[in-house]
Enzyme design. Structure first.
Site, PDB file in Angstrom:
ATOM      1  CB  CYS A  17      -0.901  -0.004   1.233  1.00 19.41           C
ATOM      2  SG  CYS A  17      -2.064   1.395   1.249  1.00 19.41           S
TER       3      CYS A  17
ATOM      4  CG  ASP B 280      -0.754   3.933   5.345  1.00 17.43           C
ATOM      5  OD1 ASP B 280       0.165   4.425   6.051  1.00 17.43           O
ATOM      6  OD2 ASP B 280      -1.945   3.941   5.693  1.00 17.43           O
TER       7      ASP B 280
ATOM      8  NE  ARG C 223      -0.696   4.866   8.834  1.00 20.03           N
ATOM      9  CZ  ARG C 223      -1.962   4.677   9.173  1.00 20.03           C
ATOM     10  NH1 ARG C 223      -2.342   4.886  10.424  1.00 20.03           N
ATOM     11  NH2 ARG C 223      -2.852   4.288   8.278  1.00 20.03           N
TER      12      ARG C 223
ATOM     13  CG  HIS D 107      -1.667  -1.254   5.841  1.00 20.75           C
ATOM     14  ND1 HIS D 107      -2.157  -0.239   6.639  1.00 20.75           N
ATOM     15  CD2 HIS D 107      -1.837  -0.833   4.567  1.00 20.75           C
ATOM     16  CE1 HIS D 107      -2.579   0.756   5.872  1.00 20.75           C
ATOM     17  NE2 HIS D 107      -2.407   0.422   4.605  1.00 20.75           N
TER      18      HIS D 107
ATOM     19  CB  CYS E 214      -5.784  -0.512   4.523  1.00 22.18           C
ATOM     20  SG  CYS E 214      -5.463   0.062   2.837  1.00 22.18           S
TER      21      CYS E 214
HETATM   22 ZN    ZN Z   1      -3.430   1.118   2.959  1.00 18.24          ZN
END
Ligand code: ZN
Length: 221
Positions: A42, A44, A46, A98, A101
């Site tokens: 992803c 993302d 993090r 994750h 998400c």
């Molecule tokens: Zn995500």
């Protein structure tokens, strides 16, 4: 200090750190790459692939998008996949979802978010396939976690349904395809799925490579 300057300073410190361990680090890594792993994760912020796996530059060939999707008409993902499998000859492809998400969370709502509706539609399709299981989960947080998991497992299936992966299985007996999920709350990865080369794929998605797999069959009328 402006925030972006912090990144430039950190880069200088990183270079110094790498050189202190191995003075040849950059001359060696600039020559070529031979990663063993392709990573589909992803976007993302993090979930940084290298950090959470302790991978060094040169070890992961990375593709990231919102909610780590494998969409069969996504030429960006397909190009990365083809290059990884056919040129770099990776041994493993890891799809990593994750918990928490945002893409998956928004796909569970009725929010109109503009263009991204089109992308999240792919996750809504996964929800529909697993709707009986998901709607039997009373706790919304647990249902969200489960959709993250089944979404990741579906993307593993999508990879196995590509002619790129099937041809590599047929010719070379690689790659393995892994479905993992990362837990933002603990930092740990968890294994969800593994498809070994030659694993069963739904019949309608299988390709027949015939006797000479490298030569595409002439299209028939
Ligand atoms: Zn995500």
């Amino acid at each position: 200090m402006e925030s972006h300057k912090k990144l430039m300073l950190a880069n200088k410190a990183w270079v110094a750190d790498k050189l202190s361990v191995n003075p040849e680090f950059f001359s060696e890594s600039s020559r070529d790459q031979a990663p063993e792993f392709m990573w589909i994760g992803c976007s993302d912020s993090r979930v940084p692939a290298e950090d959470i796996t302790g991978a060094e530059p040169g070890e992961l060939f990375v593709h990231r998008n919102i909610a780590n999707l494998v969409v069969h008409t996504d030429f960006n993902m397909l190009s990365v996949l083809q290059y990884a499998v056919e040129v770099l000859e990776v041994k493993h492809i890891i799809v990593c979802g994750h918990y928490g998400c945002g893409g998956v969370k928004n796909a569970m709502t009725h929010s109109d978010l503009g263009l991204i509706n089109k992308w999240l539609r792919n996750i809504k399709d996964v929800y529909r396939i697993y709707s009986r299981e998901l709607e039997a989960i009373a706790d919304p947080a647990a249902r969200f976690d489960r959709l993250v998991e089944v979404n990741t497992m579906e993307q593993v299936q999508h990879l196995a349904e590509t002619s790129i992966v099937q041809r590599a299985w047929h010719l070379h007996g690689r790659p393995h395809i892994h479905g993992w999920v990362y837990d933002l709350r603990t930092g740990y990865l968890k294994e969800l799925a593994l498809m070994k080369p030659g694993s069963r794929v739904e019949d309608i998605y299988t390709f027949d490579f015939g006797e000479s797999p490298k030569t595409p069959k002439k299209l028939q009328d």
